[in-house]
Design an enzyme around this catalytic site. Structure first.
Site, mmCIF file in Angstrom:
data_model
loop_
_atom_site.group_PDB
_atom_site.id
_atom_site.type_symbol
_atom_site.label_atom_id
_atom_site.label_comp_id
_atom_site.label_asym_id
_atom_site.label_seq_id
_atom_site.Cartn_x
_atom_site.Cartn_y
_atom_site.Cartn_z
ATOM 1 C CG ASP A 9 -1.514 48.416 -56.313
ATOM 2 O OD1 ASP A 9 -1.509 49.373 -57.095
ATOM 3 O OD2 ASP A 9 -0.777 48.346 -55.307
ATOM 4 C CG ASP A 216 0.106 48.176 -51.378
ATOM 5 O OD1 ASP A 216 -0.422 48.446 -52.486
ATOM 6 O OD2 ASP A 216 1.040 48.838 -50.896
#
Length: 265
Positions: A9, A216
């Site tokens: 990400d 996250d």
């Protein structure tokens, strides 16, 4: 520990909070990955062009799972897979958000094949940072493009509650996923970063046992399940930390992904 795919990400994970990363360190890592036949995959909820802009100045082979999995493309512009929101369903979604009192005040951006679209009232520096090839249009209902994703955000409100409303209304037809802060990405129900990563695993004949992934936030959960080497950031939300197999030694502001990549190449 050696892996064949390293997927990450961007915001809150690969990037620091100032949207930067250590270019020299990563370039050296990418050179080594490319030389060893390892694949580096950028898996982001963001628009493709924004992802490309983030890596401006970096040379080497990158693959993008952009639009929360709606578009899989290499850095030569070859589209490997894509999933679109049908025009009628897209218009139904916009009308629902506009008329549902609990969703009032949404800022809206649309990601399409030809670029990104916003209304004049949603123009802001943060929109211009995240959206490239940006077009400001009087109405989002009349866009003539292939639509990958609609993004809604609210000020100081509960994005999870908004996601629940949209997911109930469009069950089986669209899916809302929290993308960070107060934002929601609306995508086809079968689409997520994991579907993009799984496509690449099949395309390259690479198993989950040879895959590492970093995340996250909530829209990283499915992707992390596709990787035996799943890493939650030190700054990740609790569900990501609970699901991931490993925890990075540092948070995103202290090069947590880059530090772990050193152990994977």
């Amino acid at each position: 520990m050696k892996v064949a795919i390293i997927a990450t990400d961007l915001d809150g994970t690969f990037l620091r909070d100032d949207h930067q990363f250590d270019h020299n360190r990563f370039q050296a890592q990418l050179d080594k990955m490319n030389a060893q036949g390892q694949h580096f995959v950028v898996a982001s909820g963001n628009q493709l062009q924004h992802c490309i802009d983030v890596f401006d100045g970096i040379s080497g082979e990158l693959t993008y799972v952009a639009e929360n999995g709606g578009l899989v493309i290499d850095n030569h512009g070859n589209v490997l897979a894509e999933s679109l929101i049908a025009p009628a369903l897209y218009q139904e979604l916009l009308n629902y958000v506009a008329t549902e009192p609990a969703l009032a005040g949404a800022e809206i951006s649309i990601s399409g094949k030809q670029g990104a679209y916003i209304r004049p009232q949603d123009d802001s520096p943060i929109m211009r940072y995240y959206l490239s090839r940006l077009q400001i249009v009087p109405s989002l209902l009349t866009i003539d493009d292939h639509i990958y994703k609609a993004t809604f955000s609210w000020q100081d409100t509960d994005a999870d509650a908004h996601a629940a409303l949209i997911n109930q209304q469009f069950a089986g037809r669209l899916r809302a996923t929290v993308s960070g802060g107060n934002g929601l990405d609306i995508i086809p129900p079968h689409v997520n970063k994991a579907t993009g990563l799984a496509y690449l695993q099949q395309h390259w004949h690479i198993a989950a046992s040879q895959t590492a992934a970093f995340g996250d936030n909530g829209n990283d959960l499915e992707m992390l399940r596709e990787a035996d080497y799943s890493f939650a950031m030190q700054n990740a939300i609790a569900p990501v930390k609970e699901m991931a197999t490993y925890l990075t030694s540092h948070d995103n502001n202290h090069d947590g992904v880059l530090a772990t990549i050193d152990t994977l190449i």
